[in-house]
Design a protein around this motif. Structure first.
Motif, short mmCIF file in Angstrom:
data_model
loop_
_atom_site.label_atom_id
_atom_site.label_comp_id
_atom_site.label_asym_id
_atom_site.label_seq_id
_atom_site.Cartn_x
_atom_site.Cartn_y
_atom_site.Cartn_z
N PHE A 113 -1.60 -3.51 1.56
CA PHE A 113 -1.06 -2.54 0.33
C PHE A 113 -0.63 -3.42 -0.75
O PHE A 113 -0.95 -3.14 -1.98
N LEU A 114 0.11 -4.52 -0.36
CA LEU A 114 0.52 -5.30 -1.66
C LEU A 114 -0.66 -6.03 -2.13
O LEU A 114 -0.72 -6.23 -3.71
N ARG A 115 -1.76 -6.20 -1.52
CA ARG A 115 -2.83 -6.91 -2.24
C ARG A 115 -3.54 -5.95 -3.24
O ARG A 115 -4.13 -6.33 -4.16
N HIS A 116 -3.41 -4.59 -2.95
CA HIS A 116 -3.92 -3.43 -3.95
C HIS A 116 -3.19 -3.60 -5.12
O HIS A 116 -3.73 -3.66 -6.07
N ILE A 117 -1.80 -4.02 -5.02
CA ILE A 117 -0.98 -3.89 -6.38
C ILE A 117 -1.36 -5.07 -7.13
O ILE A 117 -1.26 -5.18 -8.53
N GLU A 118 -1.89 -6.24 -6.40
CA GLU A 118 -2.08 -7.49 -7.08
C GLU A 118 -3.41 -7.01 -8.21
O GLU A 118 -3.55 -7.69 -9.34
N ARG A 119 -4.21 -6.07 -7.86
CA ARG A 119 -5.47 -5.67 -8.50
C ARG A 119 -5.07 -4.79 -9.70
O ARG A 119 -5.92 -3.91 -10.22
N THR A 120 -3.82 -4.46 -10.18
CA THR A 120 -3.56 -3.36 -11.15
C THR A 120 -2.74 -4.03 -12.35
O THR A 120 -2.26 -5.28 -12.08
N LYS A 121 -2.75 -3.58 -13.35
CA LYS A 121 -2.21 -4.11 -14.58
C LYS A 121 -0.76 -3.58 -15.08
O LYS A 121 0.14 -4.31 -15.50
N VAL A 122 -0.64 -2.29 -14.52
CA VAL A 122 0.69 -1.77 -15.03
C VAL A 122 1.46 -1.08 -13.57
O VAL A 122 0.51 -0.67 -12.91
N LEU A 123 2.60 -1.22 -13.28
CA LEU A 123 3.34 -0.80 -12.39
C LEU A 123 3.89 0.26 -12.69
O LEU A 123 4.95 0.38 -13.57
N ALA A 124 3.88 1.39 -11.99
CA ALA A 124 4.72 2.53 -12.09
C ALA A 124 5.41 2.93 -10.68
O ALA A 124 4.89 3.47 -9.79
#
Length: 230
Positions: A113-124
């Motif tokens: 799951f954390l690796r998916h977050i690595e692949r995004t530019k903005v955190l909501a």
């Protein structure tokens, strides 16, 4: 040399090993290679939150995506994607499966799951305003934010250092207004959007906020020292 029927010119005999025109050669052993390809970008925005914060319902409210929802943990096991379309911009939003304490140690499939977050530019960051209401054994939203940031940083230093905003979900529940006011007092420097994903309340303002953040019209970052716990 041989003559091709009906032709005026001779052509080489490819079976003659001494022919200077021969194009037949012994081949070499083949090589087999295993390649692991990693997708480095899946979306512009990731919804980051704990299980049952309402991320999947929220994705359905802001887009045409229809992710599965349920009143139990880990309803989502892989990212769901939705699109926000504007006249001049298309924003892809990923509903990331819920993170729990210890996700950086792979609790609850946390590494994936954390690796998916690595692949995004903005955190909501999506927090549940009603988590600690009416005797529920959950943590209040400001502590949810702290745990989420810690898990991101334990996994990869600097991962939380991306443009971000906060989505305060379930504002419709009894007592959530007071929790929202307390959240505003305890977390400074980052916009907080109160919404009810189920009823669609606050969705228009949230869309505008996401567009401005992705389009770099504004830039906010949530850090641990912006969260007052005491």
């Amino acid at each position: 040399m041989t003559m091709k029927a009906g032709a005026c010119q001779p052509i080489p005999n490819l079976r003659d090993p001494n022919s200077i025109h021969s194009s037949l050669h012994a081949g070499l052993p083949g090589v087999e290679t295993v390649l692991i390809l990693e997708l480095k970008s899946i979306a512009d925005v990731s919804f980051v939150g704990m299980p049952n914060a309402g991320k999947s319902t929220l994705l359905g409210a802001i887009s045409r995506a229809k992710p599965a929802v349920g009143d139990y943990a880990f309803t989502t096991l892989r990212p769901n994607l939705g699109n926000l379309n504007y006249d001049d911009l298309s924003i892809t939003v990923a509903d990331i499966p819920g993170l729990i304490k210890g996700a950086h140690q792979n609790r609850g499939l946390g590494h994936a799951f954390l690796r998916h977050i690595e692949r995004t530019k903005v955190l909501a960051y999506v927090v549940d305003l009603a988590a600690a209401l009416n005797g529920r054994k959950c943590i209040p939203p400001w502590e949810q934010l702290r745990e989420l940031i810690l898990e991101l940083e334990y996994h990869q230093e600097g991962l939380s250092n991306r443009p971000s905003l906060i989505i305060a979900n379930k504002i419709d529940e009894e007592g959530a207004d007071e929790v929202y006011k307390e959240l505003m007092r305890r977390v400074q420097g980052v916009p907080i959007f109160p919404v009810c994903a189920v009823l669609g309340e606050g969705i228009a303002d949230l869309k505008a906020g996401l567009k401005m953040l992705v389009n770099a019209e504004t830039s906010y970052k949530l850090c641990l020292d912006q969260i007052l716990l005491a």
